[in-house]
Design an enzyme around this catalytic site. Sequence first.
Site, PDB file in Angstrom:
ATOM      1  N   LYS A 180       0.813  -1.226   0.000  1.00 12.51           N
ATOM      2  CA  LYS A 180       0.000   0.000   0.000  1.00 12.51           C
ATOM      3  C   LYS A 180       0.846   1.275   0.000  1.00 12.51           C
ATOM      4  O   LYS A 180       0.401   2.311  -0.479  1.00 12.51           O
ATOM      5  CB  LYS A 180      -0.943   0.003   1.211  1.00 12.51           C
ATOM      6  CG  LYS A 180      -2.092  -0.988   1.082  1.00 12.51           C
ATOM      7  CD  LYS A 180      -3.056  -0.845   2.243  1.00 12.51           C
ATOM      8  CE  LYS A 180      -4.202  -1.822   2.113  1.00 12.51           C
ATOM      9  NZ  LYS A 180      -5.207  -1.684   3.150  1.00 12.51           N
ATOM     10  N   ASP A 182     -10.303   2.570   1.401  1.00 18.86           N
ATOM     11  CA  ASP A 182     -10.449   2.191   2.826  1.00 18.86           C
ATOM     12  C   ASP A 182     -10.822   3.435   3.635  1.00 18.86           C
ATOM     13  O   ASP A 182     -11.704   3.415   4.484  1.00 18.86           O
ATOM     14  CB  ASP A 182      -9.116   1.676   3.403  1.00 18.86           C
ATOM     15  CG  ASP A 182      -8.806   0.254   2.968  1.00 18.86           C
ATOM     16  OD1 ASP A 182      -9.730  -0.457   2.563  1.00 18.86           O
ATOM     17  OD2 ASP A 182      -7.620  -0.129   3.056  1.00 18.86           O
TER      18      ASP A 182
HETATM   19  P1  NAP Z   1      -0.942  -2.865  10.947  1.00 18.94           P
HETATM   20  O1  NAP Z   1      -0.432  -1.695  10.175  1.00 18.94           O
HETATM   21  O2  NAP Z   1      -0.115  -4.088  11.043  1.00 18.94           O
HETATM   22  O3  NAP Z   1      -1.239  -2.364  12.450  1.00 18.94           O
HETATM   23  C1  NAP Z   1      -1.703  -3.242  13.417  1.00 18.94           C
HETATM   24  C2  NAP Z   1      -1.963  -2.480  14.717  1.00 18.94           C
HETATM   25  O4  NAP Z   1      -2.544  -3.411  15.638  1.00 18.94           O
HETATM   26  C3  NAP Z   1      -0.706  -1.936  15.386  1.00 18.94           C
HETATM   27  O5  NAP Z   1      -1.040  -0.745  16.021  1.00 18.94           O
HETATM   28  C4  NAP Z   1      -0.373  -3.034  16.401  1.00 18.94           C
HETATM   29  O6  NAP Z   1       0.268  -2.558  17.548  1.00 18.94           O
HETATM   30  C5  NAP Z   1      -1.740  -3.473  16.822  1.00 18.94           C
HETATM   31  N1  NAP Z   1      -1.738  -4.836  17.331  1.00 18.94           N
HETATM   32  C6  NAP Z   1      -1.391  -5.957  16.642  1.00 18.94           C
HETATM   33  N2  NAP Z   1      -1.543  -7.047  17.441  1.00 18.94           N
HETATM   34  C7  NAP Z   1      -1.982  -6.591  18.643  1.00 18.94           C
HETATM   35  C8  NAP Z   1      -2.311  -7.218  19.874  1.00 18.94           C
HETATM   36  N3  NAP Z   1      -2.225  -8.551  20.008  1.00 18.94           N
HETATM   37  N4  NAP Z   1      -2.728  -6.462  20.893  1.00 18.94           N
HETATM   38  C9  NAP Z   1      -2.832  -5.107  20.763  1.00 18.94           C
HETATM   39  N5  NAP Z   1      -2.522  -4.454  19.622  1.00 18.94           N
HETATM   40  C10 NAP Z   1      -2.106  -5.181  18.572  1.00 18.94           C
HETATM   41  O7  NAP Z   1      -2.355  -3.345  10.410  1.00 18.94           O
HETATM   42  P2  NAP Z   1      -3.449  -2.485   9.611  1.00 18.94           P
HETATM   43  O8  NAP Z   1      -3.165  -2.560   8.159  1.00 18.94           O
HETATM   44  O9  NAP Z   1      -3.588  -1.167  10.263  1.00 18.94           O
HETATM   45  O10 NAP Z   1      -4.768  -3.380   9.842  1.00 18.94           O
HETATM   46  C11 NAP Z   1      -5.416  -3.416  11.106  1.00 18.94           C
HETATM   47  C12 NAP Z   1      -6.721  -4.176  10.980  1.00 18.94           C
HETATM   48  O11 NAP Z   1      -7.594  -3.520  10.072  1.00 18.94           O
HETATM   49  C13 NAP Z   1      -6.556  -5.583  10.412  1.00 18.94           C
HETATM   50  O12 NAP Z   1      -6.804  -6.502  11.419  1.00 18.94           O
HETATM   51  C14 NAP Z   1      -7.606  -5.741   9.341  1.00 18.94           C
HETATM   52  O13 NAP Z   1      -8.486  -6.818   9.663  1.00 18.94           O
HETATM   53  C15 NAP Z   1      -8.386  -4.472   9.395  1.00 18.94           C
HETATM   54  N6  NAP Z   1      -8.714  -3.970   8.040  1.00 18.94           N
HETATM   55  C16 NAP Z   1     -10.021  -3.951   7.692  1.00 18.94           C
HETATM   56  C17 NAP Z   1     -10.394  -3.481   6.469  1.00 18.94           C
HETATM   57  C18 NAP Z   1     -11.845  -3.484   6.097  1.00 18.94           C
HETATM   58  O14 NAP Z   1     -12.166  -3.181   4.957  1.00 18.94           O
HETATM   59  N7  NAP Z   1     -12.728  -3.816   7.012  1.00 18.94           N
HETATM   60  C19 NAP Z   1      -9.439  -3.011   5.558  1.00 18.94           C
HETATM   61  C20 NAP Z   1      -8.092  -3.028   5.947  1.00 18.94           C
HETATM   62  C21 NAP Z   1      -7.746  -3.520   7.196  1.00 18.94           C
HETATM   63  P3  NAP Z   1       1.881  -2.417  17.635  1.00 18.94           P
HETATM   64  O15 NAP Z   1       2.191  -1.069  17.052  1.00 18.94           O
HETATM   65  O16 NAP Z   1       2.146  -2.501  19.085  1.00 18.94           O
HETATM   66  O17 NAP Z   1       2.454  -3.550  16.860  1.00 18.94           O
END
Ligand code: NAP
Length: 498
Positions: free
Chosen positions: A282, A318
Site C-alpha cells: 500500500k 479504505d
Molecule cells: P498494521 O499496520 O499491522 O497495524 C496493526 C496495529 O494493531 C498496530 O497498532 C499493532 O500494535 C496493533 N496490534 C497488533 N496485534 C496486537 C495485539 N495482540 N494487541 C494489541 N494491539 C495489537 O495493520 P493495519 O493494516 O492497520 O490493519 C489493522 C486491521 O484492520 C486488520 O486486522 C484488518 O483486519 C483491518 N482492516 C479492515 C479493512 C476493512 O475493509 N474492514 C481493511 C483493511 C484492514 P503495535 O504497534 O504494538 O504492533
Amino acid sequence: MICVLIGRGRHSSAIDEWEAAAAAGAELVEVRADCLRRDPDLKRLLAQRFTPLVFTMRRSIDGGLYRGDEEKRQRLIREAIVLGVDYVDLEMDIAAKIPRFGKTKRIISYHNLKRAPEDLADIHAKCAELNPDIIKIAVNASSLADVSRVLKIAAESKIPTIAIAMGELGAFTRVLGAKYGAPFTYAGFNPERNFAPGMPMFMTLKKGYQYDLIDKETETYAVIGDPIGHSLSPAVHNAAFRHVGINKVYVPIQVPAGRLKESLEELAWLNIRGYSVTIPHKEAIIPLLSKADGAVERIGSCNTVVLQGDEKIGHNTDYRAAMDSLEEALGGPGATEDVSPLLNKQVLILGAGGVARAIASGLSRRGAGVIITNRTDQRATELAQEVGARTVAWSARAGTSHDILINCTPVGMHPDVDDTPMPPAGYKQGAIVFDTVYHPENTMFLKLARERGCTTITGVDMFVRQAALQFQMFTGRDAPVDLMREVVKRQLGPHRDY
Ligand code: NAP
C-alpha cells in the site's frame, strides 16, 4: 470450458465422482488412471461416459502416481484410444510412438515440476511437431517473470495451448488462459484431493469466476499483495462484474514484498485496467503512480489503482469507506467536510498501524477530537503528532471517555474470536463502536458493545463499502452493494462455496 480432474484409488469411486461432476455441470472430465490402485479396467471405467473424457496415465516424473512398466502404460493409452476416449494426454517424449487413431484428440503435454525452463518456446515448438490438437505446458514458476513467460506461450501460439504456471504465483494463469486461447482449464472437484498447487476448485471457476464467459475481449483486473490466496476481493468483484453484465474478470496475483516494480513491468502486457492493492504494497505503490488523490497523499497509503491509458491513478477507498460508515451512523454526511457530523466528536482509536493512520487522518480533517492508544506507546505518539491527536496509555484505554470507539488492531480476528481489544468496562452507553476486523463479522468487541447499548459498525460494512467504491472506479457504474455484501458474508460463513 472447465475440465474436472478426477483421480481416485478405486474404480467405483472414480465412476461415482465422474457422475457427480457431470451432475454439477462439468462438461469435460480428466480421469487420471494413474491414481487407481489396481491396473485400470478400461471397459468398466468407460462403460458409462457421463461427459466427454480426457484419458491420462501420468508418470511419477511428471507428478503422477504411475510407477509401473512404461511399455504397459503406453499399451493402456493405446487401448483407451481404441475404445474411443475423446482426448488422450501424451507426454511429448512418447507422443511420436502413439499414432493418431479414430476421433481421439491428442493433447501433447510437457511438465516440469522443478522450474520453467528458459527454452519453453522451443519446447512448445517441438510439441507442435507431434501432431497435436492441443498443447499443454505445465511448469513450476519461481517468479512472476516465469509466470508471464508461460502465459505468453499460450497467447502467441497458433495451436490451442493450455499454459499453466504451477504454484500460488501462477494460480491466475489457470483463469486467464481462457482470454489467451486455452481450449479449457483444469479444476479440482473433490475438496479433499489437491492435485496441483494453485489448481482451483470447479465451483470456484464456474460460479466465482464465471470462467465460461471469459474470452479474448475480457478486461482484466487484479488484487496484488502477499499473501493473497484468501483475499475476498476476487469473489466480490467477479460477482459484481457479472451481475451488471460487463465483460471483466478479477484475479488474485501474489506479488512478493520488494518485487512490486519489476512485477508490474513483467505483467504490463496483460493490460490490467485496475488493481486493488493490499499488504505489503500500500505504501510501496505510491512512487509508481502517475497521479494520486488527496487522501493517498495525506495518508501515504494507496489501496486502489485505476489505469487511464498508461497512467496509473491512485486512490484510497479504505479511508473513504471508513468515513462514510461513521458519518452514516451519525445521521449522514454534512454538506462539506467542515460541517461533518464528526465535528467535535471524541474518538478513541485502538491501534496505530496503517488503518489507524487512515482513519485518524480523516477524523482530524473533519474536526473530531482524536485519541490514540496503542500497545506500543512510541507508535501512538508518532501517529498522534502526524495527525494532530492526543494519546493515552494502552493500560488506561478502558477509562478514557469517548463518543466513538474504533478497533484498528487485528485483535478478535479469526481464529482468536474470543479475544477483544477492549475490556467490558471500556464501553460507554450510547457510543458508536466500529470494528475494522471483518472475519468474523460479529466480533467479541462488537458483541460486548451491543450488550452495553452501543451502535455498531462492522468491518464487513467497511469492506463492502471500499469494494463498492473500487467497483465504481473500475467500471464507472454504481456497485451492486447488496450482492457484494451477500458474497462477503457467504465467503466468511461456514458454507464458503467458492
Ligand atoms: P498494521 O499496520 O499491522 O497495524 C496493526 C496495529 O494493531 C498496530 O497498532 C499493532 O500494535 C496493533 N496490534 C497488533 N496485534 C496486537 C495485539 N495482540 N494487541 C494489541 N494491539 C495489537 O495493520 P493495519 O493494516 O492497520 O490493519 C489493522 C486491521 O484492520 C486488520 O486486522 C484488518 O483486519 C483491518 N482492516 C479492515 C479493512 C476493512 O475493509 N474492514 C481493511 C483493511 C484492514 P503495535 O504497534 O504494538 O504492533
